[in-house]
Design a protein around this motif. Structure first.
Motif, PDB file in Angstrom:
ATOM      1  N   GLY A 138      49.162  48.384  63.256  1.00 35.85           N
ATOM      2  CA  GLY A 138      50.208  48.325  62.261  1.00 35.85           C
ATOM      3  C   GLY A 138      50.841  46.945  62.173  1.00 35.85           C
ATOM      4  O   GLY A 138      50.820  46.160  63.112  1.00 35.85           O
TER       5      GLY A 138
ATOM      6  N   SER B  14      53.134  51.819  61.062  1.00 37.75           N
ATOM      7  CA  SER B  14      52.402  52.721  61.930  1.00 37.75           C
ATOM      8  C   SER B  14      50.996  52.201  62.176  1.00 37.75           C
ATOM      9  O   SER B  14      50.355  51.648  61.288  1.00 37.75           O
TER      10      SER B  14
ATOM     11  N   PHE C  55      54.339  54.890  53.606  1.00 41.68           N
ATOM     12  CA  PHE C  55      54.506  53.726  54.466  1.00 41.68           C
ATOM     13  C   PHE C  55      54.629  52.426  53.681  1.00 41.68           C
ATOM     14  O   PHE C  55      54.732  51.353  54.267  1.00 41.68           O
TER      15      PHE C  55
ATOM     16  N   LYS D 244      52.254  58.666  68.086  1.00 39.01           N
ATOM     17  CA  LYS D 244      52.529  58.518  66.660  1.00 39.01           C
ATOM     18  C   LYS D 244      51.491  57.591  66.038  1.00 39.01           C
ATOM     19  O   LYS D 244      51.412  56.416  66.377  1.00 39.01           O
ATOM     20  N   ILE D 245      50.692  58.131  65.130  1.00 39.58           N
ATOM     21  CA  ILE D 245      49.658  57.336  64.470  1.00 39.58           C
ATOM     22  C   ILE D 245      49.311  58.015  63.154  1.00 39.58           C
ATOM     23  O   ILE D 245      49.375  59.242  63.037  1.00 39.58           O
TER      24      ILE D 245
ATOM     25  N   GLN E 148      58.203  54.063  57.551  1.00 43.20           N
ATOM     26  CA  GLN E 148      58.337  54.796  58.803  1.00 43.20           C
ATOM     27  C   GLN E 148      58.653  53.851  59.947  1.00 43.20           C
ATOM     28  O   GLN E 148      58.041  52.807  60.088  1.00 43.20           O
TER      29      GLN E 148
ATOM     30  N   GLN F   6      58.869  52.914  64.031  1.00 39.57           N
ATOM     31  CA  GLN F   6      58.102  53.242  65.228  1.00 39.57           C
ATOM     32  C   GLN F   6      58.995  53.806  66.324  1.00 39.57           C
ATOM     33  O   GLN F   6      58.522  54.139  67.394  1.00 39.57           O
TER      34      GLN F   6
END
Length: 514
Positions: A202, A209, A277, A404-405, A489, A491
Motif C-alpha cells: 500500500g 491498504s 480506497f 487487514k488486507i 481506509q 491502517q
C-alpha cells in the motif's frame, strides 16, 4: 449462551489438537531448503530437462512413502503427479479435488546477471537464483505442504492433486497440454491454485491498504507481424522510400491507436473493490465508468488507464518486441517488420481486433499485418461471482496471514497454465509473493525473493489449503474493515483474530537429493 458454548467447544477442540504448536518456522525452513536445491538444478529454457528436478522431488517423496507417477512425452521433459486422498470418514463424492500446480522449467538465462543464475545465493535476506519467483518457489512450497499433510494427522475432506509440470515457459506442449491430451483423467479437479497473483504494498497517499491481488483470469496471447515494403539496394542510393522508415511510421500509428475500453463482470468487481480506497476525484472518475454516455465512460477509462496496471484490466494492449530487416550495414532490404505482441481481454474477438488494426493501413498497400500466433477461441471466461469455495478460502486465508488486507481479483496480462485448467472447467486462481517493482522479478537478471516473502507465500498457501480441505472449526472473526464511500481506509485499528488451524510439528527434510 449458545455463542459461549460454541466458543467453549471450539476452545476444547483446539486444545485437544493443540498438543503441538503450529510451527511455520520449521515449515519455512523446509520450503527454503527445497527452493535452494531446486534453483541449483538448471531447468532453464530452451532445453530445460525438468526430469532432473522431478528426480529431486520423487526422492523426497520416497522418504515419506508417498506414491507418485511420472508422465512425459520426451525422456528429459518430466511431469509428476502425486495425490493425497481424503479421509474415508470425511470424504464426500461431491467434493472434487483441489489441484496445486507449479512448473519446473524457468525462462532462458538473460544477460545482466551479476550472480550465478543456477546457483542459489543468500544475501541480505534474499534468495537469488533463476526460478526463485517463477516458479520454483511455488514448487518448493507445494512440496512442503505435500510432505506435511502426508503424515496423516490432519484429516482431509477432499483429495489434493499435486502437479509439477514441464514446459510452461514455452507453451506447455510437453507439460499440462500434453497431460490433458493424454492423461486428462488424472486431473479431474474442482479447484486449482497456481501462480499469477501477489502482494502489492500500500501507498499511504493513494492506497493505504496492502493488496493481495488474485489472478482470476488471464488475457489472450497473440502475435502479429507488421510488415512494410520499400525500395531495396545499396544504402548510398535508396532515398525516402525506405522500408525501415515506412515501418517506423506504421509503428507510430500503432502507438497512437487506442482500442475501446471494455468492462466485464470481473473488471467491474475489480473497480468496485478499490473504490472505497480512492480519493474523491478518483471516485468521481470511477463512477463515470458506469455512465450511460459512451463518450463519458471512455473518457473516464482513459484517465484511469494512465495507471499502467489499471490499463491492463480494461483494454487490449499492443507491444512491439522484435524488429527485423537487413543484416549488412551498407545494404537496404526491401522489407522491414516488427512483431506486435498483443494481450487481449477475454471478451475480445481476436480476428476483429486484427481487422481493426488493418483498417489503420487501408490506404497503404505497402503495409500489411499477418497473424503469427492467435489464441484458441472461445477463450475460457473466469468465474465472475467469486462466490465459490476456493475464493472464500482465499479471502479467509488472507485475513489469517496478513490481518487487514484488500483481496483484489483481476486479470493478468501474462499467460500461464491456468488457461488450460479453466478450459477444462477447473476454477483456478493465482496467488504469489510480493510483486517487485524495481527489478529482480520473474524473467529479470538477478531474480530473487526475500526470505520474508517466501514465508508469507508459504503461510498463505497453507492456510488456503487448510480452509478448503479440512473441517477445522470456524471461530468468529472480525469482518475486514471497509472504508465508507468518499473516505479512504486507515491502517489503524485492530487486526482480525487469526482463526484456528491445526498445529504442525517440527520437521526436517533432507537439504540435498541423494
Amino acid at each position: 449462551m449458545k455463542q459461549v458454548l460454541y466458543l467453549f467447544a471450539a476452545f476444547v477442540l483446539a486444545c485437544s489438537l493443540n498438543a503441538q504448536q503450529l510451527d511455520f518456522d520449521a515449515l519455512n525452513q523446509t520450503a527454503k531448503d527445497h527452493l535452494i536445491n531446486l534453483i541449483e538444478i538448471d531447468t532453464s529454457q530452451p532445453e530445460p530437462e525438468e526430469i532432473k528436478a522431478i528426480r529431486y522431488i520423487y526422492k523426497v517423496l520416497n522418504k515419506y512413502k508417498i506414491d507418485w507417477d511420472i508422465y512425459r512425452i520426451e525422456k528429459p521433459r518430466g511431469n509428476l503427479i502425486a495425490v493425497l486422498k481424503a479421509d474415508k470418514e470425511l470424504a464426500d463424492p461431491q467434493n472434487k479435488p483441489l489441484l496445486l500446480i507449479a512448473h519446473l522449467d524457468t525462462a532462458a538465462i538473460q544477460e545482466g546477471w551479476t550472480l550465478p543464475p543456477a546457483k542459489a545465493t543468500l544475501k541480505d535476506g534474499r534468495i537469488y537464483g533463476l526460478g526463485s519467483t517463477d516458479a520454483k518457489n511455488y514448487a518448493a512450497i507445494n512440496l512442503t505442504i505435500l510432505t506435511r499433510l502426508a503424515k496423516g494427522d490432519i484429516k482431509l475432506k477432499r483429495d489434493i492433486i499435486f502437479l509439477f509440470t514441464a514446459d510452461e515457459e514455452s507453451g506447455s506442449e510437453k507439460g499440462i497440454k500434453y497431460l490433458y491430451d493424454q492423461h486428462g483423467d488424472k486431473l479431474q479437479a474442482a479447484y486449482a491454485l497456481n501462480e499469477g497473483g501477489g502482494i502489492m504494498k500500500g501507498d499511504d497517499a493513494k492506497m493505504p491498504s496492502d493488496i493481495l491481488f488474485i489472478e482470476a483470469g488471464t488475457k489472450m496471447y497473440m502475435d502479429i507481424l507488421l510488415s512494410a515494403k520499400g525500395d531495396g539496394g545499396n544504402s548510398s542510393a535508396v532515398g525516402q522510400n525506405n522500408a525501415i522508415y515506412k515501418l517506423s511510421q506504421a509503428l507510430s500509428i500503432i502507438e497512437s491507436y487506442q482500442p475501446l475500453y471494455k468492462f466485464s463482470p470481473l473488471t467491474r468487481i475489480f473497480f468496485e473493490r478499490i473504490f472505497p480506497f480512492q480519493d474523491a476525484d478518483a471516485q468521481t472518475t470511477l463512477k463515470l465508468l458506469e455512465s450511460d454516455d459512451p463518450a463519458q465512460s471512455q473518457q473516464a477509462a482513459k484517465i484511469i488507464s494512465e495507471d499502467e496496471f489499471f490499463k491492463t484490466q480494461i483494454t487490449d494492449t499492443i507491444t512491439p518486441t522484435i524488429l527485423s530487416s537487413g543484416t549488412e550495414a551498407n545494404t537496404v532490404q526491401n522489407e522491414a517488420s516488427a512483431n506486435l505482441n498483443c494481450r487481449l481481454l477475454p471478451q475480445s474477438d481476436p480476428m476483429l481486433f486484427v481487422d481493426e488494426l488493418s483498417a489503420l493501413f487501408a490506404n497503404d498497400e505497402n503495409v500489411t499485418l499477418t497473424v503469427i500466433e492467435r489464441p484458441e477461441t472461445p477463450f475460457p471466461q473466469p468465474p465472475t461471482d467469486l462466490n465459490d469455495q476456493l475464493f472464500k478460502a482465499i479471502e479467509k486465508a488472507a485475513r489469517q496471514t496478513f490481518g487487514k488486507i484488500l483481496v483484489l481479483p483481476g486479470l493478468t496480462p501474462a499467460s500461464s497454465e491456468s488457461e488450460f485448467l479453466r478450459r477444462h472447467g477447473v476454477i483456478t486462481y493465482g496467488i504469489g509473493p510480493l510483486i517487485q517493482k524495481n527489478g529482480n522479478g520473474p524473467h529479470e537478471p538477478d531474480e530473487s525473493i526475500t526470505e520474508k516473502d517466501l514465508f508469507d507465500q508459504l503461510k498463505l498457501t497453507f492456510n488456503i489449503v487448510m480452509n478448503l480441505v479440512t473441517d477445522t472449526p470456524d471461530l468468529p472473526e472480525e469482518e475486514p474493515a471497509v472504508a465508507q464511500e468518499g473516505e479512504t481506509q486507515s491502517q489503524e485499528g485492530q487486526t482480525p483474530q487469526d482463526e484456528f488451524l491445526p498445529v504442525i510439528e517440527n520437521e526436517v527434510l533432507p537439504q540435498t537429493a541423494e
